[in-house]
Scaffold this active site. Structure first.
Site, short mmCIF file in Angstrom:
data_model
loop_
_atom_site.label_atom_id
_atom_site.label_comp_id
_atom_site.label_asym_id
_atom_site.label_seq_id
_atom_site.Cartn_x
_atom_site.Cartn_y
_atom_site.Cartn_z
CG ASP A 18 -1.58 1.33 1.28
OD1 ASP A 18 -2.65 1.72 0.74
OD2 ASP A 18 -1.47 1.53 3.10
CG ASP A 40 -1.87 2.78 6.86
OD1 ASP A 40 -1.85 1.43 5.23
OD2 ASP A 40 -2.15 3.20 7.15
CG ASP A 68 -1.66 7.55 0.45
OD1 ASP A 68 -0.95 8.82 0.39
OD2 ASP A 68 -1.87 7.15 -0.76
#
Length: 233
Positions: free
Chosen positions: A8, A166, A10
């Protein structure tokens, strides 16, 4: 077969909240709405820009006007790398993973243009065989199709891939694709979003070791002597 590590963007590779918050607050100010703190913006990140805009306006008991999304994208696209930085240890870890034979890719709900511009500005774009952005395919995370399409674009296969993220979207996408997910404990997601992840990494420095445990390199094939084929040992 090559192993693929899909990351991922961001909250996993980069801390982008400073620039996201700045652009969002400029949008709010233009519409006479109160600004957000960086922690407030971090809590709204992860589902793509349209959802971010909807959440921001809803938090101010307002609805986005027709020009809000395009205005934000234009502003953020021009300012995406002012304060955004890679998380500590990112580049050494990417170098180590590449040296171990991992093929690297990014799977993000951020649109392709700012995603590529940001990675290029931070000197990271060259590490990745593919960038599967929020507007690259017909689906976006948590739909596993987004992850599967990114893996395919990188030249990998789901059976030899690991996801890192996250957000619950990363964990859900991994589960749906049959790909183990490492939850990035340093990112923006709440700890309960790690439920269902194959492992939790506390820092980028731990990532290579965890990925190797989840997806060991293939064992070398032992050569068979021609005189032993069809014979007795």
């Amino acid at each position: 077969m090559s192993r693929t590590l899909v990351l991922d963007l961001d909250g996993t590779l980069v801390d982008s909240v400073p620039d996201l918050a700045a652009a969002l607050n400029r949008l709010m100010a233009q519409r006479s709405l109160s600004p957000f703190t960086r922690p407030e913006v971090a809590a709204m990140v992860g589902d793509g820009v349209p959802v971010l805009i909807d959440r921001a306006f809803a938090a101010r008991q307002a609805s986005p006007d027709a020009a809000a999304l395009s205005a934000f994208l234009a502003d953020y696209g021009a300012n995406a790398a002012r304060e955004t930085r890679a998380f500590p240890g990112v580049e050494p870890a990417l170098r180590e993973l590449a040296a171990r034979g991992w093929r690297l890719a990014v799977c993000t709900n951020k649109p392709a243009a700012p995603a590529r511009a940001l990675l290029a500005a931070l000197g990271l774009e060259g590490y990745f065989a593919a960038i599967g952005a929020g507007d690259s395919f017909a689906t976006r995370k948590p739909d596993p199709g987004h992850l599967l399409a990114t893996i395919a674009a990188a030249g990998g296969t789901p059976g030899r891939a690991v996801m890192v993220g996250d957000h619950r979207n990363d964990v859900v996408a991994g589960a749906g694709a049959g790909v183990p997910c490492v939850f990035a404990g340093w990112g923006y997601g709440a700890p309960d979003m790690a439920r269902g992840a194959a492992a939790v990494a506390g820092s980028f420095a731990e990532l290579a070791g965890i990925a190797e445990r989840l997806m060991p390199p293939p064992s070398p094939t032992r050569a068979v002597r021609p005189d032993r084929i069809g014979g007795t040992l």
